[in-house]
Design a protein around this motif. Structure first.
Motif, PDB file in Angstrom:
ATOM      1  N   ALA A 344     -26.882   7.120  49.602  1.00 27.60           N
ATOM      2  CA  ALA A 344     -25.462   6.768  49.657  1.00 27.60           C
ATOM      3  C   ALA A 344     -25.329   5.278  49.347  1.00 27.60           C
ATOM      4  O   ALA A 344     -26.071   4.457  49.900  1.00 27.60           O
ATOM      5  N   THR A 345     -24.409   4.963  48.451  1.00 22.34           N
ATOM      6  CA  THR A 345     -24.180   3.576  48.044  1.00 22.34           C
ATOM      7  C   THR A 345     -22.698   3.257  48.163  1.00 22.34           C
ATOM      8  O   THR A 345     -21.854   4.086  47.815  1.00 22.34           O
ATOM      9  N   VAL A 346     -22.379   2.060  48.653  1.00 24.28           N
ATOM     10  CA  VAL A 346     -20.998   1.602  48.665  1.00 24.28           C
ATOM     11  C   VAL A 346     -20.952   0.256  47.956  1.00 24.28           C
ATOM     12  O   VAL A 346     -21.825  -0.598  48.156  1.00 24.28           O
ATOM     13  N   ASN A 347     -19.967   0.098  47.070  1.00 24.49           N
ATOM     14  CA  ASN A 347     -19.859  -1.089  46.243  1.00 24.49           C
ATOM     15  C   ASN A 347     -18.423  -1.615  46.295  1.00 24.49           C
ATOM     16  O   ASN A 347     -17.463  -0.864  46.111  1.00 24.49           O
ATOM     17  N   PHE A 348     -18.287  -2.900  46.571  1.00 24.71           N
ATOM     18  CA  PHE A 348     -16.976  -3.558  46.640  1.00 24.71           C
ATOM     19  C   PHE A 348     -16.968  -4.633  45.565  1.00 24.71           C
ATOM     20  O   PHE A 348     -17.800  -5.557  45.589  1.00 24.71           O
ATOM     21  N   SER A 349     -16.028  -4.561  44.588  1.00 27.69           N
ATOM     22  CA  SER A 349     -16.109  -5.484  43.454  1.00 27.69           C
ATOM     23  C   SER A 349     -14.767  -5.614  42.745  1.00 27.69           C
ATOM     24  O   SER A 349     -13.859  -4.798  42.941  1.00 27.69           O
ATOM     25  N   PHE A 350     -14.656  -6.650  41.912  1.00 28.69           N
ATOM     26  CA  PHE A 350     -13.554  -6.728  40.957  1.00 28.69           C
ATOM     27  C   PHE A 350     -14.012  -7.498  39.724  1.00 28.69           C
ATOM     28  O   PHE A 350     -15.005  -8.229  39.756  1.00 28.69           O
ATOM     29  N   GLU A 351     -13.298  -7.300  38.627  1.00 28.52           N
ATOM     30  CA  GLU A 351     -13.652  -7.891  37.347  1.00 28.52           C
ATOM     31  C   GLU A 351     -12.584  -8.911  36.928  1.00 28.52           C
ATOM     32  O   GLU A 351     -11.405  -8.794  37.285  1.00 28.52           O
ATOM     33  N   THR A 352     -13.010  -9.897  36.150  1.00 24.54           N
ATOM     34  CA  THR A 352     -12.094 -10.827  35.498  1.00 24.54           C
ATOM     35  C   THR A 352     -12.122 -10.519  34.009  1.00 24.54           C
ATOM     36  O   THR A 352     -13.172 -10.668  33.360  1.00 24.54           O
ATOM     37  N   LEU A 353     -10.998 -10.018  33.476  1.00 29.86           N
ATOM     38  CA  LEU A 353     -10.965  -9.632  32.074  1.00 29.86           C
ATOM     39  C   LEU A 353     -11.092 -10.853  31.168  1.00 29.86           C
ATOM     40  O   LEU A 353     -10.806 -11.996  31.559  1.00 29.86           O
ATOM     41  N   SER A 354     -11.524 -10.583  29.932  1.00 31.76           N
ATOM     42  CA  SER A 354     -11.748 -11.653  28.956  1.00 31.76           C
ATOM     43  C   SER A 354     -10.472 -12.477  28.753  1.00 31.76           C
ATOM     44  O   SER A 354      -9.364 -11.938  28.660  1.00 31.76           O
ATOM     45  N   GLY A 355     -10.644 -13.774  28.692  1.00 32.16           N
ATOM     46  CA  GLY A 355      -9.520 -14.660  28.464  1.00 32.16           C
ATOM     47  C   GLY A 355      -8.839 -15.143  29.719  1.00 32.16           C
ATOM     48  O   GLY A 355      -7.923 -15.986  29.652  1.00 32.16           O
ATOM     49  N   GLN A 356      -9.254 -14.646  30.860  1.00 28.98           N
ATOM     50  CA  GLN A 356      -8.643 -15.039  32.128  1.00 28.98           C
ATOM     51  C   GLN A 356      -9.557 -16.000  32.893  1.00 28.98           C
ATOM     52  O   GLN A 356     -10.787 -15.933  32.801  1.00 28.98           O
ATOM     53  N   SER A 357      -8.948 -16.892  33.636  1.00 29.90           N
ATOM     54  CA  SER A 357      -9.725 -17.764  34.516  1.00 29.90           C
ATOM     55  C   SER A 357     -10.155 -16.984  35.753  1.00 29.90           C
ATOM     56  O   SER A 357      -9.543 -15.973  36.109  1.00 29.90           O
ATOM     57  N   THR A 358     -11.193 -17.446  36.412  1.00 30.58           N
ATOM     58  CA  THR A 358     -11.651 -16.757  37.615  1.00 30.58           C
ATOM     59  C   THR A 358     -10.611 -16.871  38.732  1.00 30.58           C
ATOM     60  O   THR A 358      -9.826 -17.828  38.779  1.00 30.58           O
ATOM     61  N   VAL A 359     -10.631 -15.889  39.616  1.00 31.16           N
ATOM     62  CA  VAL A 359      -9.729 -15.908  40.764  1.00 31.16           C
ATOM     63  C   VAL A 359     -10.158 -17.030  41.713  1.00 31.16           C
ATOM     64  O   VAL A 359     -11.349 -17.161  42.034  1.00 31.16           O
ATOM     65  N   PRO A 360      -9.217 -17.865  42.156  1.00 33.43           N
ATOM     66  CA  PRO A 360      -9.572 -18.968  43.067  1.00 33.43           C
ATOM     67  C   PRO A 360     -10.283 -18.473  44.326  1.00 33.43           C
ATOM     68  O   PRO A 360     -10.055 -17.348  44.797  1.00 33.43           O
ATOM     69  N   ALA A 361     -11.153 -19.304  44.855  1.00 35.42           N
ATOM     70  CA  ALA A 361     -11.926 -18.955  46.047  1.00 35.42           C
ATOM     71  C   ALA A 361     -11.003 -18.590  47.206  1.00 35.42           C
ATOM     72  O   ALA A 361      -9.955 -19.218  47.410  1.00 35.42           O
ATOM     73  N   GLY A 362     -11.409 -17.559  47.964  1.00 35.84           N
ATOM     74  CA  GLY A 362     -10.687 -17.159  49.167  1.00 35.84           C
ATOM     75  C   GLY A 362      -9.519 -16.229  48.926  1.00 35.84           C
ATOM     76  O   GLY A 362      -8.883 -15.785  49.899  1.00 35.84           O
ATOM     77  N   ARG A 363      -9.244 -15.890  47.659  1.00 40.72           N
ATOM     78  CA  ARG A 363      -8.129 -14.962  47.414  1.00 40.72           C
ATOM     79  C   ARG A 363      -8.500 -13.527  47.807  1.00 40.72           C
ATOM     80  O   ARG A 363      -7.645 -12.745  48.184  1.00 40.72           O
ATOM     81  N   LEU A 364      -9.779 -13.174  47.688  1.00 33.86           N
ATOM     82  CA  LEU A 364     -10.253 -11.839  48.078  1.00 33.86           C
ATOM     83  C   LEU A 364     -11.145 -11.988  49.312  1.00 33.86           C
ATOM     84  O   LEU A 364     -12.187 -12.658  49.262  1.00 33.86           O
ATOM     85  N   LYS A 365     -10.690 -11.406  50.411  1.00 34.95           N
ATOM     86  CA  LYS A 365     -11.436 -11.488  51.666  1.00 34.95           C
ATOM     87  C   LYS A 365     -11.854 -10.090  52.114  1.00 34.95           C
ATOM     88  O   LYS A 365     -11.060  -9.152  52.062  1.00 34.95           O
ATOM     89  N   LEU A 366     -13.086  -9.960  52.552  1.00 33.69           N
ATOM     90  CA  LEU A 366     -13.631  -8.674  53.006  1.00 33.69           C
ATOM     91  C   LEU A 366     -14.013  -8.803  54.476  1.00 33.69           C
ATOM     92  O   LEU A 366     -14.975  -9.490  54.826  1.00 33.69           O
ATOM     93  N   TYR A 367     -13.237  -8.137  55.345  1.00 34.79           N
ATOM     94  CA  TYR A 367     -13.463  -8.210  56.785  1.00 34.79           C
ATOM     95  C   TYR A 367     -14.510  -7.190  57.262  1.00 34.79           C
ATOM     96  O   TYR A 367     -15.211  -7.435  58.234  1.00 34.79           O
ATOM     97  N   ALA A 368     -14.552  -6.053  56.586  1.00 32.20           N
ATOM     98  CA  ALA A 368     -15.488  -5.003  57.000  1.00 32.20           C
ATOM     99  C   ALA A 368     -15.795  -4.114  55.810  1.00 32.20           C
ATOM    100  O   ALA A 368     -14.900  -3.763  55.030  1.00 32.20           O
ATOM    101  N   LEU A 369     -17.053  -3.742  55.678  1.00 32.70           N
ATOM    102  CA  LEU A 369     -17.488  -2.752  54.699  1.00 32.70           C
ATOM    103  C   LEU A 369     -18.620  -1.979  55.343  1.00 32.70           C
ATOM    104  O   LEU A 369     -19.660  -2.558  55.662  1.00 32.70           O
ATOM    105  N   GLU A 370     -18.419  -0.696  55.575  1.00 26.48           N
ATOM    106  CA  GLU A 370     -19.404   0.077  56.327  1.00 26.48           C
ATOM    107  C   GLU A 370     -19.350   1.544  55.945  1.00 26.48           C
ATOM    108  O   GLU A 370     -18.319   2.058  55.504  1.00 26.48           O
TER     109      GLU A 370
END
Length: 477
Positions: A344-370
């Motif tokens: 069993a695998t669990v994956n938490f992720s997001f992509e930045t499409l071509s031509g876009q700047s990266t998402v600023p730090a702290g915009r995506l927060k993960l409190y729990a993954l289990e």
């Protein structure tokens, strides 16, 4: 084993309203017995050894001493409790090593009454249906690929790449998870039954051994796995494709994974959310059991990340393994020690499409993954409580001897072979000649007629209450 008389005094004494916090079970027992025992019962601390089990809080105001001791014993063994009582010399004991056994010849005892068995309503093997449907947050995409079905590759992290955000593969039908338990000592009877786990029973766990934790672009990932729900991991603002992934591998001594839970927040204020697709993926995989193909069988459940405006959002989903997958892996029910048959695998992720700047730090927060697992011990406990071993009348005999604490007796020389049984009760009497005659009763634990009737009445009452509840819900939707 119970010595008739003195042990009964434990249920003739009432305790006070003390509150014990963060102490060993034995410390509580010592305090209660020392303060509230009957004068005829002697206190000996050496017969109440430390257990290693610490209770956060314990209080049973103004209950019988025997009741409190029984409850404390069941914090150590939820099924049977631990032995306690009063020895022939008047000293109280709790959770001490088993007393000695005794071997006697059949010719040395009098009035031998042999064991009788009644099996009219006996159940010696119980198969419990623990989980058979999906529930919780519905995935946006479900992809079920039997081994060798279509093209696909396995990435080093274990996630299957097949492309697209559309449902693919074969239709998903959740498997039915069952667990079987057998009454100890009655394996050869083969008296089987099956039942659905009672409504409202807690059969799940979120404590599973993790393997191969992979991370890129998240800081403080331990915060997402500490169980607090208040601390968090967050994107570092550098990685264009941050992800956090872990798994429970096949073969692990772990409860089977049947779902996952995530708690996250995503703040896309001032950003084009469509340029940053993200998802949580729960995936099951295993090699082709037949060996006919090198492709893995895989089932993936994708949950799209949404802009929460910075507020936490919980995604909790039970998604059992697909029915055909489990059928190919296991033809028998689970047991309490069955290892995990799939990864069993669990994956938490997001992509930045071509031509876009990266998402600023702290915009995506993960409190729990289990992961969410089906707790084998909890299910086994429920199944054990549904067993009904054949009712037994105790083997009973008399012998002239001094009273002594015993755990079991072996009677040798019987034509049908040695008779072995646990000591259920010892009653003593003094004869006119000054001799002590003991009446000893033997039986298998939990198999007495009284135990069977209590168990049967309790089960029937619970079934009736559940039927009444269902009827009430149907009348009052």
């Amino acid at each position: 084993m119970k010595l008739v008389g003195a042990s009964d005094l434990l249920s003739r004494r009432i305790i006070g309203n003390e509150i014990f916090e963060n102490v060993d079970v034995a410390v509580i027992v010592r305090a209660l017995v020392q303060k509230y025992r009957h004068p005829a019962v002697a206190y000996d601390e050496t017969l109440i050894p430390l257990t290693g089990r610490t209770l956060t809080k314990f209080s049973m105001p103004f209950r019988k001493l025997g009741q409190a001791l029984d409850t404390l014993g069941k914090t150590l063994d939820t099924q049977r409790g631990v032995p306690f009582g009063v020895l022939p010399d008047g000293r109280f004991f709790f959770a001490t090593p088993e007393p000695p056994t005794l071997t006697l010849g059949v010719n040395d005892v009098q009035s031998l009454a042999l064991l009788t068995v009644s099996g009219d309503d006996a159940i010696t093997e119980m198969t419990l249906i623990a989980l058979s449907r999906a529930s919780g947050t519905a995935p946006n995409v479900v992809s079920v690929y039997p081994a060798g079905y279509g093209a696909g590759t396995i990435t080093p992290g274990g996630i299957v790449t097949r492309g697209g955000f559309t449902a693919r593969g074969v239709p998903y039908q959740p498997a039915t998870y069952t667990l079987k338990t057998v009454a100890a000592g009655f394996e050869t009877y083969g008296l089987q039954d099956a039942a659905i786990v009672p409504d409202g029973s807690d059969v799940l766990t979120r404590t599973l051994p993790l393997s191969d934790v992979l991370n890129d672009g998240f800081t403080d990932i331990a915060n997402a796995m500490d169980g607090s729900g208040t601390t968090y991991a967050q994107n570092d603002g550098v990685s264009r494709s941050p992800y956090l992934q872990f798994r429970v591998p096949a073969g692990a001594n772990a409860d089977p994974v049947v779902g996952m839970r995530a708690l996250y927040s995503l703040d896309m204020n001032g950003l084009n959310a469509s340029s940053f697709p993200g998802e949580i993926t729960l995936q099951y995989s295993f090699p082709d059991p037949t060996g006919a193909t090198a492709y893995f069988a895989t089932a993936a459940f994708d949950f799209h990340l949404t802009d929460t405006g910075g507020a936490p959002r919980e995604v909790t989903s039970l998604r059992p393994l697909p029915e055909e997958f489990l059928a190919s892996l296991r033809s028998a029910p689970w047991a309490v020690d069955t290892p995990a048959p799939y990864t069993a695998t669990v994956n938490f992720s997001f992509e930045t499409l071509s031509g876009q700047s990266t998402v600023p730090a702290g915009r995506l927060k993960l409190y729990a993954l289990e992961f969410i697992g089906l707790d084998r011990v909890k299910v086994d406990t429920i199944a054990q409580s549904s067993l009904r071993p054949p009712a037994q009348e105790p083997t009973e005999f008399r012998v002239t001897a001094l009273p002594s604490a015993l755990s079991s007796v072996t009677l040798t020389g019987h034509p049908g072979g040695n008779l072995v049984g646990d000591v259920a009760e010892i009653a003593g009497e003094h004869t006119a000649a000054g001799l002590t005659r003991l009446t000893i009763k033997l039986q298998q634990p939990g198999a007495s007629e009284v135990s069977r009737l209590v168990r049967l009445i309790t089960q029937e009452a619970a079934a009736g209450a559940q039927t009444d509840l269902r009827g009430y819900i149907e009348r009052n939707p």
